[in-house]
Design an enzyme around this catalytic site. Structure first.
Site, PDB file in Angstrom:
ATOM      1  CD  GLU A 185      -4.079   3.170  -4.315  1.00  0.00           C
ATOM      2  OE1 GLU A 185      -3.413   2.949  -5.339  1.00  0.00           O
ATOM      3  OE2 GLU A 185      -5.232   3.627  -4.311  1.00  0.00           O
ATOM      4  CG  ASP A 186      -2.921   3.845   0.906  1.00  0.00           C
ATOM      5  OD1 ASP A 186      -3.635   4.188  -0.059  1.00  0.00           O
ATOM      6  OD2 ASP A 186      -3.156   2.852   1.601  1.00  0.00           O
ATOM      7  CG  ASP A 193      -2.190  -0.827   0.979  1.00  0.00           C
ATOM      8  OD1 ASP A 193      -2.615  -0.930  -0.188  1.00  0.00           O
ATOM      9  OD2 ASP A 193      -2.734  -1.388   1.950  1.00  0.00           O
ATOM     10  CG  ASP A 228      -4.900  -5.910   0.215  1.00  0.00           C
ATOM     11  OD1 ASP A 228      -4.895  -5.543   1.412  1.00  0.00           O
ATOM     12  OD2 ASP A 228      -5.170  -5.149  -0.736  1.00  0.00           O
TER      13      ASP A 228
HETATM   14 MN    MN Z   1      -4.076  -3.331   1.504  1.00  0.00          MN
END
Ligand code: MN
Length: 746
Positions: free
Chosen positions: A92-93, A89, A155
């Site tokens: 993405e984050d 992540d 996930d």
């Molecule tokens: Mn995740």
């Protein structure tokens, strides 16, 4: 110490503990001990997610750790996947990029994280939209590195396990998606334990009441079931021990979801689900070669004691399921008169049944290289996706994704994901990737098949754009593009192109006139324009630059010869028109009456033709043609074999006139060639090379459709006469794979 500091320390400790559990699990596996990179990935992810919390309130980093743990312990993957899971992540984050990951952890991990980032929203997310076939293709493309899918699965599993802290509306959506996509996919990949858990978790959130009822009934019947099982197992256990088997025997209750499924599909209450549980015998088998024999030994032990159901023996030992499942199943009559299913598996078979191909890890022999071992396994899964077994429960059948989306997702040959509006064509994609690709695009390969530029793309398509240096943007392309970007680039290029061609034409005309010692003035320009029936100077220069008008003796004749006064010409035309309106049947006065008995010579003086080409069959010089004389004495030329001409022959014989072409090299005519053949790599390139390079023919369009290894196509070219078409077809037929190349009979 402040309370918050205390909490912080506890939290730090919790994170460290969780990571240590992950590491210990990894160290207990058969993988090589690449602890250092895992520790670095952990520190990197922890730093990147620092201060971020999940909805549940816990530190975000606990999620990647949990996912990595599933990846390691429940799926059985190694350090590369554990690192990718820890980092999944981050891009993405957080502010870190794929490049950052690559710099710290190398290409492989970075590309997996990249894949996970790409599918984080689009494909499995809000805008998910694909039909089953597209979805399969999508998976195929993704399975370039199947670890992307496997980590995604982990996930999702962790998100499902912690779904309770999500908003109810989100819960419902995520649960539905899990049941729809992830569980069938897990089944396909042989991850049975994960599949079952995903189904049960999803079912729990979608139908909480039914879930709880079934759960309660299982608990209520536990004791009596145990009683029956004990009675059933006793004589089997005794006999197997006597034979020296090292084994484990247990009763496994079906998953809540599959019990519910059975109740729903058979319309029966819980009490009537006869195969509520199955008995499983798992035996140790040090020598793999004995597996099959021992399964059947156990089988015969059981059938010596209990009565066998004649139609419910399943031998997945001799012929394993496509997803790798191996076991010997039989159903026998238990002591209480109920049928009981028994599943016989070796320990390894059981491991594979629970964890899919990942289980092969545990049993790898020797010191084979980690990556190549993994590659073999990944390839196996890829094969499954590529060749779905018709009898297996096909997850594709269960996937009926909504088509609400206005976007599609396609892949480049390198696996990059491109988002396009629905109905986008291959040409749109070319322009999306790069303007140069758009300008020089001649065709595309969609899922390795040749398609024309106009081909509409679908989600999951893998698209390769084919280009040619000689290709230039075409006016017609405006009809083939839907994206604003492609349209604006195309318009700009067409404008720029026209200016360029005009400039080129101007230079050519200047040079031509200079070499003939002619001075260009307004009067001369008007003379040329009127002779050629053109309106503007730029039109003439464009036609010269575009090689539609060749500067030759004919032009010289126009320049030197007496020409019609442009004013007179205009007058005549308008007079002719008004005349036609007032006296429709009368021929135009200046139009000589055509002698039907003489052969009419078809002339073409720099674009001014003394005939009209029939729209139905578009003959070009060299074609066998005949003329039809219209009311105004215009000769319309048809091919002799044209069906319209046949009808004219039978009904209007007196109006027909035999014709002959006057030899002319000055002008080009459009012709269409049909090609057929066997599709193979590079054939399109050869075709275009022959057309544009070898014979210097002007290609205006190319459209090829390939289907099941065979292609069909048409080429639009500009030629002087039929001889050129013939010679081109001959050359095309010599290309390996081309079976037919002939002018279209239209
Ligand atoms: Mn995740």
């Amino acid at each position: 110490m402040e309370p918050s500091d205390q909490a912080y320390t506890n939290e730090e400790q919790l994170i460290e503990d969780k990571f240590q559990e992950l590491l210990n699990g990894y160290l207990n596996s058969n993988h090589r001990k690449k602890v250092e990179i895992i520790e670095r990935a952990f520190k990197f992810a922890k730093e990147a997610h620092k201060g971020i919390r999940r909805r549940s309130g816990e530190p975000y980093i606990l999620h990647p750790i949990a996912v990595a743990r599933i990846v390691s312990q429940e799926i059985g993957l190694g350090s590369t996947s554990i690192c990718a899971a820890l980092l999944h992540d981050v891009v993405e984050d957080t502010e870190y990029t794929v490049e950052d990951i690559e710099n710290h952890f190398g290409k492989k991990i970075a590309s997996i994280v990249d894949g996970l980032t790409k599918i984080s929203g689009g494909i499995f997310g809000d805008q998910a939209s694909a039909q089953a076939e597209n979805f399969r293709r999508l998976l195929l493309t993704m399975s370039e590195d199947i670890r992307v899918i496997l980590i995604k699965m982990a996930d999702r599993l962790h998100n499902m396990r912690t779904l309770g802290s999500m908003l109810p509306s989100k819960q419902y959506k995520i649960a539905g998606e899990t049941l729809y996509i992830y569980a069938p996919l897990a089944h396909r990949l042989g991850l049975f334990a994960i599949k079952t858990e995903l189904e049960d978790l999803a079912f729990k959130y979608e139908h909480p009441e039914a879930y709880n009822q079934i759960k309660q009934k299982i608990a209520e019947t536990e004791e009596s079931r145990q009683q029956i099982y004990n009675n059933f197992a006793k004589p089997i256990v005794a006999k197997l021990k006597e034979l020296g088997f090292d084994f484990e025997m247990k009763a496994r209750v079906k998953s809540i979801y599959s019990i519910w499924n059975k109740m729903e599909s058979k319309h029966i209450p819980f009490e009537e689900v006869y195969d509520l549980y199955a008995v499983r015998i798992i035996f140790k088998c040090p020598n793999e070669a004995d597996e099959k024999k021992e399964c059947w030994t156990i089988y015969s032990v059981i059938t010596d004691i209990y009565k066998l159901h004649p139609e419910r023996t399943r031998d997945w030992v001799s012929r394993p399921k496509a997803n790798g499942y191996k076991a010997l199943h039989l159903t026998v009559m238990g002591p209480d008169g109920n049928w009981i299913e028994v599943q016989i598996r070796s320990e390894k078979m059981d491991e594979i049944a629970e964890r899919g191909f990942a289980a092969h890890w545990k049993y790898k022999v020797g010191n084979s290289d980690e990556e190549s071992e993994l590659d073999i396994w990944l390839k196996t899964i890829k094969d499954i996706l590529e060749h779905p077994e018709p009898n297996a429960i096909d997850f594709l059948d269960t996937i009926k994704l909504n088509l609400f989306s206005t976007e599609i997702f396609v892949f480049t040959p390198k696996g990059d994901l491109i988002t396009l509006p629905k109905d986008a064509t291959a040409l749109d994609l070319a322009f999306t990737l790069h303007s140069d690709l758009g300008f020089h695009c001649i065709a595309a390969k969609v899922n390795h098949r040749l398609v024309p530029l106009s081909q509409k793309l679908h989600s999951g398509d893998q698209v390769e754009i084919l280009t040619s240096k000689s290709q230039t943007p075409k006016e017609e392309w405006l009809n083939l593009v839907t994206t604003a970007k492609a349209r604006s680039r195309l318009l700009a290029a067409l404008r720029k192109d026209r200016r360029k061609i005009i400039a080129k034409g101007e230079a050519q005309l200047k040079e031509f006139l200079e070499s003939n010692h002619i001075e260009l003035n307004n009067e001369l320009m008007t003379k040329i324009l009127s002779n050629l029936g053109l309106q503007h100077r730029d039109d003439l220069l464009f036609k010269i630059g575009n090689e539609e008008i060749t500067l030759n003796e004919n032009i010289k004749k126009i320049i030197k010869g007496k020409s019609l006064n442009p004013f007179m010409r205009y007058l005549k035309l308008s007079f002719g028109n008004s005349n036609k309106n007032e006296q429709p049947k009368a021929p135009a006065p200046q139009q000589p009456t055509i002698d039907r008995k003489q052969t009419y010579i078809l002339r073409d003086e720099n674009g001014v033709k003394n005939y009209k080409v029939a729209d139905c069959c578009c003959p070009i010089p060299g074609d066998d043609v005949l003329g039809y004389v219209e009311d105004d004495e215009t000769v319309v030329v048809h091919k002799r074999e044209c069906p319209v001409a046949m009808r004219l022959k039978s009904s209007f014989g007196p109006r027909l006139v035999s014709t002959r072409w006057e030899a002319s090299e000055a002008l080009s005519f459009p012709a269409k060639i049909e090609i057929q053949g066997i599709d193979r790599m590079g054939i399109l390139n050869e075709i275009t090379r022959v057309i544009s390079n070898e014979l210097m023919i002007d290609m205006r369009g190319l459209s090829i459709q390939a289907n099941e290894g065979v292609f069909n196509g048409t080429v639009n070219i500009m030629v002087h006469d039929t001889r050129v078409v013939e010679s081109l077809c001959n050359k095309l037929r010599k290309i390996k794979g081309v079976q037919k190349a002939a002018r279209c009979k239209e």
